[in-house]
Design a protein around this motif. Structure first.
Motif, PDB file in Angstrom:
ATOM      1  N   VAL A  16      47.786  81.345 165.715  1.00 44.95           N
ATOM      2  CA  VAL A  16      49.076  81.557 165.537  1.00 44.95           C
ATOM      3  C   VAL A  16      48.792  83.029 164.379  1.00 44.95           C
ATOM      4  O   VAL A  16      49.509  83.970 164.742  1.00 44.95           O
ATOM      5  CB  VAL A  16      49.716  80.831 164.599  1.00 44.95           C
ATOM      6  CG1 VAL A  16      51.017  81.430 163.903  1.00 44.95           C
ATOM      7  CG2 VAL A  16      50.330  79.539 165.560  1.00 44.95           C
ATOM      8  N   TRP A  17      48.004  82.901 163.781  1.00 42.89           N
ATOM      9  CA  TRP A  17      47.744  84.153 162.831  1.00 42.89           C
ATOM     10  C   TRP A  17      47.239  85.386 163.448  1.00 42.89           C
ATOM     11  O   TRP A  17      47.750  86.406 163.280  1.00 42.89           O
ATOM     12  CB  TRP A  17      46.802  83.802 161.678  1.00 42.89           C
ATOM     13  CG  TRP A  17      47.379  83.030 160.529  1.00 42.89           C
ATOM     14  CD1 TRP A  17      48.801  82.904 160.392  1.00 42.89           C
ATOM     15  CD2 TRP A  17      46.926  82.107 159.519  1.00 42.89           C
ATOM     16  NE1 TRP A  17      49.105  82.017 159.293  1.00 42.89           N
ATOM     17  CE2 TRP A  17      47.638  81.528 158.883  1.00 42.89           C
ATOM     18  CE3 TRP A  17      45.448  81.749 159.246  1.00 42.89           C
ATOM     19  CZ2 TRP A  17      47.568  80.785 157.666  1.00 42.89           C
ATOM     20  CZ3 TRP A  17      45.180  81.310 158.049  1.00 42.89           C
ATOM     21  CH2 TRP A  17      46.029  80.571 157.218  1.00 42.89           C
ATOM     22  N   ALA A  24      53.191  92.022 165.930  1.00 43.25           N
ATOM     23  CA  ALA A  24      53.917  92.825 164.917  1.00 43.25           C
ATOM     24  C   ALA A  24      54.066  94.294 165.730  1.00 43.25           C
ATOM     25  O   ALA A  24      54.888  94.933 165.395  1.00 43.25           O
ATOM     26  CB  ALA A  24      53.151  92.885 163.692  1.00 43.25           C
ATOM     27  N   LYS A  25      52.916  94.852 166.256  1.00 42.84           N
ATOM     28  CA  LYS A  25      52.947  96.174 166.970  1.00 42.84           C
ATOM     29  C   LYS A  25      54.134  96.327 167.895  1.00 42.84           C
ATOM     30  O   LYS A  25      54.750  97.283 167.927  1.00 42.84           O
ATOM     31  CB  LYS A  25      51.570  96.315 167.778  1.00 42.84           C
ATOM     32  CG  LYS A  25      51.361  97.666 168.185  1.00 42.84           C
ATOM     33  CD  LYS A  25      51.079  98.559 166.919  1.00 42.84           C
ATOM     34  CE  LYS A  25      50.818  99.975 167.535  1.00 42.84           C
ATOM     35  NZ  LYS A  25      50.607 101.012 166.082  1.00 42.84           N
ATOM     36  N   LEU A  26      54.316  95.274 168.658  1.00 41.65           N
ATOM     37  CA  LEU A  26      55.402  95.155 169.451  1.00 41.65           C
ATOM     38  C   LEU A  26      56.875  95.262 168.924  1.00 41.65           C
ATOM     39  O   LEU A  26      57.827  96.114 169.169  1.00 41.65           O
ATOM     40  CB  LEU A  26      55.570  94.200 170.510  1.00 41.65           C
ATOM     41  CG  LEU A  26      54.411  93.979 171.416  1.00 41.65           C
ATOM     42  CD1 LEU A  26      54.451  92.669 172.280  1.00 41.65           C
ATOM     43  CD2 LEU A  26      54.575  94.896 172.364  1.00 41.65           C
ATOM     44  N   GLY A  27      56.762  94.411 167.593  1.00 39.35           N
ATOM     45  CA  GLY A  27      58.128  94.404 166.824  1.00 39.35           C
ATOM     46  C   GLY A  27      58.586  95.693 166.242  1.00 39.35           C
ATOM     47  O   GLY A  27      59.637  96.207 166.151  1.00 39.35           O
ATOM     48  N   LEU A  28      57.280  96.475 165.767  1.00 45.90           N
ATOM     49  CA  LEU A  28      57.509  97.773 165.221  1.00 45.90           C
ATOM     50  C   LEU A  28      57.843  98.890 166.006  1.00 45.90           C
ATOM     51  O   LEU A  28      58.601  99.835 165.384  1.00 45.90           O
ATOM     52  CB  LEU A  28      56.316  98.115 164.336  1.00 45.90           C
ATOM     53  CG  LEU A  28      56.040  97.392 163.052  1.00 45.90           C
ATOM     54  CD1 LEU A  28      54.445  97.559 162.731  1.00 45.90           C
ATOM     55  CD2 LEU A  28      56.851  97.550 162.142  1.00 45.90           C
ATOM     56  N   ALA A  38      61.759  91.678 155.453  1.00 42.60           N
ATOM     57  CA  ALA A  38      62.852  91.149 155.016  1.00 42.60           C
ATOM     58  C   ALA A  38      63.420  90.008 155.871  1.00 42.60           C
ATOM     59  O   ALA A  38      63.735  88.966 155.257  1.00 42.60           O
ATOM     60  CB  ALA A  38      63.912  92.051 154.897  1.00 42.60           C
ATOM     61  N   LEU A  39      63.580  90.197 157.136  1.00 43.01           N
ATOM     62  CA  LEU A  39      64.018  88.981 158.076  1.00 43.01           C
ATOM     63  C   LEU A  39      62.870  87.961 158.048  1.00 43.01           C
ATOM     64  O   LEU A  39      63.310  86.797 158.015  1.00 43.01           O
ATOM     65  CB  LEU A  39      64.065  89.812 159.629  1.00 43.01           C
ATOM     66  CG  LEU A  39      64.976  90.745 159.897  1.00 43.01           C
ATOM     67  CD1 LEU A  39      64.942  91.393 161.107  1.00 43.01           C
ATOM     68  CD2 LEU A  39      66.428  90.007 159.590  1.00 43.01           C
ATOM     69  N   ARG A  40      61.673  88.364 158.015  1.00 42.48           N
ATOM     70  CA  ARG A  40      60.686  87.120 157.838  1.00 42.48           C
ATOM     71  C   ARG A  40      60.870  86.185 156.614  1.00 42.48           C
ATOM     72  O   ARG A  40      60.903  85.093 156.625  1.00 42.48           O
ATOM     73  CB  ARG A  40      59.369  87.743 157.883  1.00 42.48           C
ATOM     74  CG  ARG A  40      58.325  86.618 157.747  1.00 42.48           C
ATOM     75  CD  ARG A  40      56.777  87.280 157.635  1.00 42.48           C
ATOM     76  NE  ARG A  40      55.781  86.368 157.210  1.00 42.48           N
ATOM     77  CZ  ARG A  40      54.453  86.577 157.412  1.00 42.48           C
ATOM     78  NH1 ARG A  40      54.157  87.801 157.312  1.00 42.48           N
ATOM     79  NH2 ARG A  40      53.511  85.526 157.146  1.00 42.48           N
ATOM     80  N   ALA A  41      61.147  86.781 155.466  1.00 44.67           N
ATOM     81  CA  ALA A  41      61.533  86.075 154.197  1.00 44.67           C
ATOM     82  C   ALA A  41      62.528  85.468 154.121  1.00 44.67           C
ATOM     83  O   ALA A  41      62.900  84.268 153.573  1.00 44.67           O
ATOM     84  CB  ALA A  41      61.104  86.942 153.086  1.00 44.67           C
ATOM     85  N   VAL A 220      59.618  88.541 168.022  1.00 49.73           N
ATOM     86  CA  VAL A 220      58.712  88.739 166.773  1.00 49.73           C
ATOM     87  C   VAL A 220      58.962  88.177 165.674  1.00 49.73           C
ATOM     88  O   VAL A 220      58.072  87.625 164.760  1.00 49.73           O
ATOM     89  CB  VAL A 220      58.523  90.270 166.875  1.00 49.73           C
ATOM     90  CG1 VAL A 220      57.599  90.678 165.506  1.00 49.73           C
ATOM     91  CG2 VAL A 220      57.804  90.837 168.123  1.00 49.73           C
ATOM     92  N   VAL A 221      60.288  88.249 165.161  1.00 50.08           N
ATOM     93  CA  VAL A 221      60.644  87.824 163.753  1.00 50.08           C
ATOM     94  C   VAL A 221      60.858  86.323 163.676  1.00 50.08           C
ATOM     95  O   VAL A 221      60.198  85.761 162.802  1.00 50.08           O
ATOM     96  CB  VAL A 221      62.340  88.412 163.813  1.00 50.08           C
ATOM     97  CG1 VAL A 221      62.699  87.457 162.486  1.00 50.08           C
ATOM     98  CG2 VAL A 221      62.225  89.880 163.519  1.00 50.08           C
ATOM     99  N   LEU A 222      61.187  85.713 164.847  1.00 47.03           N
ATOM    100  CA  LEU A 222      61.154  84.240 164.695  1.00 47.03           C
ATOM    101  C   LEU A 222      59.507  83.597 164.705  1.00 47.03           C
ATOM    102  O   LEU A 222      59.357  82.760 164.081  1.00 47.03           O
ATOM    103  CB  LEU A 222      62.023  83.535 166.076  1.00 47.03           C
ATOM    104  CG  LEU A 222      63.432  83.936 166.040  1.00 47.03           C
ATOM    105  CD1 LEU A 222      64.125  83.339 167.225  1.00 47.03           C
ATOM    106  CD2 LEU A 222      64.223  83.215 164.554  1.00 47.03           C
ATOM    107  N   TYR A 223      58.870  84.467 165.483  1.00 45.30           N
ATOM    108  CA  TYR A 223      57.465  83.839 165.478  1.00 45.30           C
ATOM    109  C   TYR A 223      56.853  84.075 164.267  1.00 45.30           C
ATOM    110  O   TYR A 223      56.055  83.312 163.572  1.00 45.30           O
ATOM    111  CB  TYR A 223      56.446  84.617 166.465  1.00 45.30           C
ATOM    112  CG  TYR A 223      55.047  84.411 166.503  1.00 45.30           C
ATOM    113  CD1 TYR A 223      54.684  83.568 167.497  1.00 45.30           C
ATOM    114  CD2 TYR A 223      54.090  84.930 165.728  1.00 45.30           C
ATOM    115  CE1 TYR A 223      53.106  83.186 167.721  1.00 45.30           C
ATOM    116  CE2 TYR A 223      52.888  84.531 165.791  1.00 45.30           C
ATOM    117  CZ  TYR A 223      52.324  83.953 166.681  1.00 45.30           C
ATOM    118  OH  TYR A 223      51.063  83.541 167.166  1.00 45.30           O
ATOM    119  N   SER A 224      57.090  85.187 163.623  1.00 42.54           N
ATOM    120  CA  SER A 224      56.309  85.399 162.123  1.00 42.54           C
ATOM    121  C   SER A 224      56.907  84.431 161.142  1.00 42.54           C
ATOM    122  O   SER A 224      56.124  83.940 160.366  1.00 42.54           O
ATOM    123  CB  SER A 224      56.771  86.820 161.803  1.00 42.54           C
ATOM    124  OG  SER A 224      56.309  87.152 160.391  1.00 42.54           O
ATOM    125  N   ALA A 225      58.534  84.256 161.294  1.00 41.06           N
ATOM    126  CA  ALA A 225      59.033  83.393 160.250  1.00 41.06           C
ATOM    127  C   ALA A 225      58.830  81.764 160.384  1.00 41.06           C
ATOM    128  O   ALA A 225      58.598  81.018 159.576  1.00 41.06           O
ATOM    129  CB  ALA A 225      60.590  83.721 160.065  1.00 41.06           C
TER     130      ALA A 225
END
Length: 291
Positions: A16-17, A24-28, A38-41, A220-225
């Motif tokens: 996962v990590w 993250a590269k795709l999301g950016l 911010a969305l992750r937090a 990407v956001v949901l995966y990270s959070a």
């Protein structure tokens, strides 16, 4: 939890990590670095608060030392570090980021020696030197000319700066006198981070990015959070079962998993210096953290 379950969980956590780097590269490509942080937090904070309440009950009385702890850890770990990490990822490759990130324990060991007066043996110093050599090789992309002209990728430099904040986060986690549990501190730090990052994200005009964002940005956001942050809790639970030494074996897999996933997900070419850098960093970390 049995040892077998803990080992399976540790491998999933490492996977996962590692997946967070190419994602993250795709999301950016669609959202700004502060917006992503911010969305992750914002998503992780209420979930962590709920988990803390369900698993550990109400918070103990809030003392000044507890408030200081969550503010310092939130600012260093999830505002400064996350924002700089995403910013660095805009300019470098996931493979480079994975290798440089794996060197973090060595930076922590150096800072702990200076700040907490932790003693370093000859083997530890050898590990530090090996890790530094592997990091230099990765940043230089295997080119002596890059070192001579000091033309390193700015993304790599930003990632190294972000590690300085992660060092502060790690050492303060060990040195603070808060009575909160690790889960409670993690939840509080995310609440602080969400409160600070949301107004900062407005500088990137996220409403313009949201208008053209695809399902990839959402994933990407949901995966990270929902996976990246809870993985910390799973990791600590597994460490309690098998111990930090055995757990470290799985975290050492992360650079190699990042290399494979970067090639698979974003088509990043893997160069010879990536493999040597990854092996050098892992060997150096093993020697540096040996007691």
């Amino acid at each position: 939890m049995t040892h077998r379950d803990a080992y399976a969980l540790l491998f999933v956590v490492a996977l996962v990590w590692a997946g967070n780097f190419p994602l993250a590269k795709l999301g950016l490509a669609e959202l700004g670095p502060i917006t992503l942080a911010a969305l992750r937090a914002l998503i992780a904070a209420p979930l962590l608060v709920l988990a803390s309440r369900v698993l550990e009950g109400p918070l103990p009385p809030l003392a000044r030392r507890d408030l200081t702890a969550v503010i310092v850890l939130g600012v260093t770990g999830f505002v400064g570090n996350s924002t700089l990490w995403y910013t660095g990822m805009r300019f470098t490759t996931p493979a480079n980021a994975g290798i440089l990130g794996a060197a973090a324990p060595v930076v922590v060991a150096l800072a702990a020696s200076a700040w907490l007066r932790e003693r370093l043996s000859t083997i530890n110093l050898l590990g530090i030197a090996l890790t530094m050599a592997a990091v230099v090789l990765t940043i230089a992309r295997g080119s002596f000319e890059v070192l001579v002209t000091l033309s390193a990728n700015r993304g790599d430099v930003i990632l190294l700066v972000s590690q300085m904040l992660w060092v502060t986060y790690t050492l303060y986690s060990r040195a603070n006198r808060s009575t909160f549990s690790p889960l409670q501190v993690l939840a509080g730090a995310h609440v602080v981070a969400a409160g600070l990052l949301l107004p900062l994200a407005l500088l990137e005009r996220p409403w313009q990015s949201f208008a053209g964002a695809s399902w990839v940005a959402v994933v990407v956001v949901l995966y990270s959070a929902l996976l990246g942050t809870p993985a910390h809790i799973a990791f600590y639970q597994a460490v309690r079962t098998v111990g930090p030494g055995r757990a470290a074996v799985f975290t050492n897999l992360i650079p190699f998993l990042v290399l494979g996933l970067s090639w698979l997900m974003v088509g990043e070419p893997i160069r010879w210096y990536h493999w040597i850098g990854a092996c050098g960093v892992i060997a150096g970390v093993a020697l540096t953290t040996r007691r």
